[in-house]
Design a protein around this motif. Structure first.
Motif, PDB file in Angstrom:
ATOM      1  N   CYS A  91      -0.552  48.756  49.275  1.00 12.40           N
ATOM      2  CA  CYS A  91      -1.783  48.685  48.263  1.00 12.40           C
ATOM      3  C   CYS A  91      -2.808  47.456  48.493  1.00 12.40           C
ATOM      4  N   ALA A  92      -2.848  46.928  47.325  1.00 15.65           N
ATOM      5  CA  ALA A  92      -3.884  45.826  47.432  1.00 15.65           C
ATOM      6  C   ALA A  92      -3.499  44.463  47.809  1.00 15.65           C
ATOM      7  N   LEU A  93      -2.183  44.463  48.227  1.00 16.89           N
ATOM      8  CA  LEU A  93      -1.577  43.059  48.351  1.00 16.89           C
ATOM      9  C   LEU A  93      -1.853  42.512  49.701  1.00 16.89           C
ATOM     10  N   GLY A  94      -1.557  41.215  49.681  1.00 16.54           N
ATOM     11  CA  GLY A  94      -2.187  40.598  50.940  1.00 16.54           C
ATOM     12  C   GLY A  94      -1.328  39.461  51.414  1.00 16.54           C
ATOM     13  N   ALA A 119      -4.508  39.334  44.355  1.00 16.11           N
ATOM     14  CA  ALA A 119      -3.990  38.647  45.621  1.00 16.11           C
ATOM     15  C   ALA A 119      -3.237  37.225  45.176  1.00 16.11           C
ATOM     16  N   PHE A 120      -3.393  36.909  43.936  1.00 13.74           N
ATOM     17  CA  PHE A 120      -2.575  35.554  43.722  1.00 13.74           C
ATOM     18  C   PHE A 120      -1.343  35.831  42.837  1.00 13.74           C
ATOM     19  N   CYS A 121      -1.109  37.007  42.799  1.00 14.38           N
ATOM     20  CA  CYS A 121       0.158  37.378  42.009  1.00 14.38           C
ATOM     21  C   CYS A 121       1.445  37.297  42.823  1.00 14.38           C
ATOM     22  N   PRO A 122       2.365  36.162  42.506  1.00 15.54           N
ATOM     23  CA  PRO A 122       3.430  36.033  43.286  1.00 15.54           C
ATOM     24  C   PRO A 122       4.396  37.411  43.499  1.00 15.54           C
ATOM     25  N   PHE A 123       4.402  38.202  42.277  1.00 13.28           N
ATOM     26  CA  PHE A 123       5.269  39.198  42.436  1.00 13.28           C
ATOM     27  C   PHE A 123       4.715  40.135  43.340  1.00 13.28           C
ATOM     28  N   GLY A 124       3.595  40.265  43.725  1.00  8.76           N
ATOM     29  CA  GLY A 124       2.977  41.039  44.763  1.00  8.76           C
ATOM     30  C   GLY A 124       3.698  41.035  45.971  1.00  8.76           C
ATOM     31  N   GLY A 125       4.013  39.775  46.349  1.00 12.95           N
ATOM     32  CA  GLY A 125       4.838  39.245  47.407  1.00 12.95           C
ATOM     33  C   GLY A 125       6.064  39.960  47.589  1.00 12.95           C
ATOM     34  N   MET A 126       6.896  40.130  46.562  1.00 15.16           N
ATOM     35  CA  MET A 126       8.248  40.768  46.133  1.00 15.16           C
ATOM     36  C   MET A 126       7.867  42.234  46.647  1.00 15.16           C
ATOM     37  N   PHE A 139      10.295  52.000  42.876  1.00 17.05           N
ATOM     38  CA  PHE A 139       9.130  52.900  43.197  1.00 17.05           C
ATOM     39  C   PHE A 139       8.045  52.356  44.128  1.00 17.05           C
ATOM     40  N   THR A 140       7.933  51.008  44.092  1.00 20.43           N
ATOM     41  CA  THR A 140       6.832  50.657  45.056  1.00 20.43           C
ATOM     42  C   THR A 140       7.259  50.783  46.527  1.00 20.43           C
ATOM     43  N   TYR A 141       8.521  50.591  46.682  1.00 26.39           N
ATOM     44  CA  TYR A 141       9.138  50.643  48.315  1.00 26.39           C
ATOM     45  C   TYR A 141       9.143  51.933  48.574  1.00 26.39           C
ATOM     46  N   LYS A 142       9.395  53.160  47.526  1.00 26.85           N
ATOM     47  CA  LYS A 142       9.419  54.527  48.107  1.00 26.85           C
ATOM     48  C   LYS A 142       7.778  55.075  48.292  1.00 26.85           C
ATOM     49  N   ALA A 143       6.978  54.570  47.220  1.00 23.45           N
ATOM     50  CA  ALA A 143       5.696  55.055  47.334  1.00 23.45           C
ATOM     51  C   ALA A 143       4.661  54.252  48.365  1.00 23.45           C
ATOM     52  N   GLY A 144       4.943  53.197  48.639  1.00 22.86           N
ATOM     53  CA  GLY A 144       4.062  52.329  49.314  1.00 22.86           C
ATOM     54  C   GLY A 144       2.938  51.905  48.610  1.00 22.86           C
ATOM     55  N   GLU A 145       2.890  52.212  47.388  1.00 25.94           N
ATOM     56  CA  GLU A 145       1.566  51.991  46.399  1.00 25.94           C
ATOM     57  C   GLU A 145       2.234  51.422  44.958  1.00 25.94           C
ATOM     58  N   SER A 185       5.581  43.574  48.373  1.00 25.42           N
ATOM     59  CA  SER A 185       5.011  43.833  49.664  1.00 25.42           C
ATOM     60  C   SER A 185       6.176  43.620  50.620  1.00 25.42           C
ATOM     61  N   LEU A 186       7.138  43.193  50.620  1.00 26.32           N
ATOM     62  CA  LEU A 186       8.293  42.889  51.491  1.00 26.32           C
ATOM     63  C   LEU A 186       8.930  44.096  52.276  1.00 26.32           C
ATOM     64  N   TRP A 187       9.101  45.422  51.746  1.00 26.36           N
ATOM     65  CA  TRP A 187       9.673  46.360  52.323  1.00 26.36           C
ATOM     66  C   TRP A 187       8.600  47.105  52.918  1.00 26.36           C
ATOM     67  N   GLY A 188       6.920  46.925  52.709  1.00 24.09           N
ATOM     68  CA  GLY A 188       6.156  47.458  53.583  1.00 24.09           C
ATOM     69  C   GLY A 188       6.252  46.678  54.714  1.00 24.09           C
ATOM     70  N   LEU A 189       6.146  45.510  54.717  1.00 19.45           N
ATOM     71  CA  LEU A 189       6.084  44.338  55.948  1.00 19.45           C
ATOM     72  C   LEU A 189       7.186  44.628  56.786  1.00 19.45           C
ATOM     73  N   PHE A 190       8.411  44.647  56.353  1.00 25.04           N
ATOM     74  CA  PHE A 190       9.582  44.810  57.081  1.00 25.04           C
ATOM     75  C   PHE A 190       9.544  46.289  57.909  1.00 25.04           C
ATOM     76  N   ARG A 191       9.153  47.213  57.140  1.00 24.42           N
ATOM     77  CA  ARG A 191       9.081  48.716  57.894  1.00 24.42           C
ATOM     78  C   ARG A 191       8.203  49.120  58.618  1.00 24.42           C
ATOM     79  N   ALA A 192       6.638  48.493  58.375  1.00 23.63           N
ATOM     80  CA  ALA A 192       5.581  48.877  58.975  1.00 23.63           C
ATOM     81  C   ALA A 192       4.706  47.906  59.522  1.00 23.63           C
TER      82      ALA A 192
END
Lengths: 254, 120
Positions: free
Chosen positions: A53-56, A32-39, A127-133, A41-48
């Motif tokens: 995954c385990a991002l927050g 949860a503390f990894c700043p790259f996780g923020g990158m 890969f992350t944006y396509k799979a959501g994982e 997560s952007l598509w998932g937030l924008f799309r849905a």
């Protein structure tokens, strides 16, 4: 007092905090503390409107904080708070003790290899944006180390990745940060604009190159009036290493 | 403008602490399953085993067709699950029993996939 002591104290706290969370003592996941996780997560937030995954939300807020920090003081996060950078630096020091002649790729090869982190960034995001994982987490040293090559990793491929990264860290200073870190690639344009940076007084400098030797990223500080290089983490190793008083200083300026 | 060396660690600390507290501005779930409509009671749980989108989706599937469940929001990074439920149809203890039930595997054995650490 050497700045390194303060830097290593902060990095030790950061490493300790992540280890504490990774051992399951906190409510939040260490991821949860990894700043790259923020990158990621952007598509998932924008799309849905949901996190992948385990991002927050902490990943996103840490990304924003680190980007603002880069605008203010270049890649200070990397040099002063990133536990992976810290482990890489320690491995580099250990490698330097065993093998005094550190492996330093030629300038052309080094510049080419540094482009790899942009490739890693694009691959990770696509890969992350396509799979959501986070399907590349099996190759992410932060996840591999702190999860103990756990849930969602890629078996023998994860072990092979770790072996390459560990050997690389001992052989080439800041191997992962230099060539492979996707967060470094995200921060690059922001770091170029960083306001707080190292300045050199050319009239006092003896061009001894102690600064470049001390720099974890091999930046030739002795040939620059001010360090605008995107890789500078403001770790201040060059300032501490400079034998002349007042040649290198940290200043705010565009 | 010359600045003291200790400015760098100071702003790193300020940025990281600021980033930590900024998180409340972006709270969104990992999965959000809406089953019914209307308001209900909420049950906020920390669940060991909810650790990614896959486990969160599996977790919510355990409550498919269970009467009384109106909404399940999972927050994988915090291992947190928020239920909205009708207390006349399902109790918090029943909700807990469902998540902690043994799950049969293909080889005939069973496993407990989730454990409720806290409930509020």
């Amino acid at each position: 007092m050497k700045t390194r002591y303060i830097r290593y104290a902060l990095l030790t706290v950061s490493l300790g905090l992540v280890t504490y969370l990774a051992l399951g003592f906190g409510v939040q996941s260490f991821e949860a503390f990894c700043p790259f996780g923020g990158m990621e997560s952007l598509w998932g937030l924008f799309r849905a409107g949901e996190f992948s995954c385990a991002l927050g939300p902490l990943n996103l807020s840490m990304l924003i904080a680190v980007l603002l920090l880069a605008l203010l003081a270049k890649k200070s996060f990397c040099g002063w708070a990133c536990p992976i950078g810290f482990l890489g630096e320690l491995c580099g020091h250990a490698g330097g003790v065993v093998n005094k002649q550190k492996l330093r790729p030629g300038e052309r090869l080094d510049t080419t290899l540094r482009m790899l982190r942009y490739v890693v960034l694009v691959v990770a995001l696509v890969f992350t944006y396509k799979a959501g994982e986070l399907i590349l987490r099996g190759y992410d040293p932060f996840y591999l180390i702190f999860s103990g090559i756990g849930h969602g990793t890629a078996g023998v491929f994860s072990y092979a990745t770790m072996a390459i990264l560990v050997i690389g860290a001992f052989a080439v200073p800041m191997f992962f940060c230099r060539y492979l870190c996707p967060l470094g690639a995200v921060l690059d344009p922001f770091s170029r604009l960083g306001v707080v940076k190292i300045y050199r007084d050319e009239s006092k400098c003896t061009n001894c190159a102690s600064c470049q030797t001390a720099c974890p990223h091999d930046i030739p500080v002795h040939s620059l009036a001010r360090v605008r290089r995107r890789d500078c983490t403001n770790c201040l190793e060059c300032v501490d290493a400079c034998p002349e008083e007042g040649v290198l200083s940290i200043r705010a300026g565009l | 403008m010359k600045i003291p060396k200790y400015f760098v660690p100071l702003i790193v600390l300020i940025a990281l602490v600021g980033g930590y507290f900024l998180r409340t501005a972006f709270t969104q779930p990992t999965t959000n399953v809406v089953v019914g409509s209307g308001e209900g009671m909420t049950l906020d749980c920390i669940v060991d085993g909810v650790k990614c989108k896959g486990t969160a989706e599996f977790f919510t599937s355990l409550y498919k067709d269970k009467p009384g469940i109106k909404r399940i929001e999972t927050f994988a990074s915090d291992h947190r699950v928020v239920f909205t439920f009708d207390p006349e149809l399902i109790t918090p203890m029943r909700i807990r029993n469902i998540m902690e039930a043994q799950i049969p595997l293909e080889d005939g054995t069973t496993v407990q996939a989730f454990k409720c650490v806290s409930m509020e």
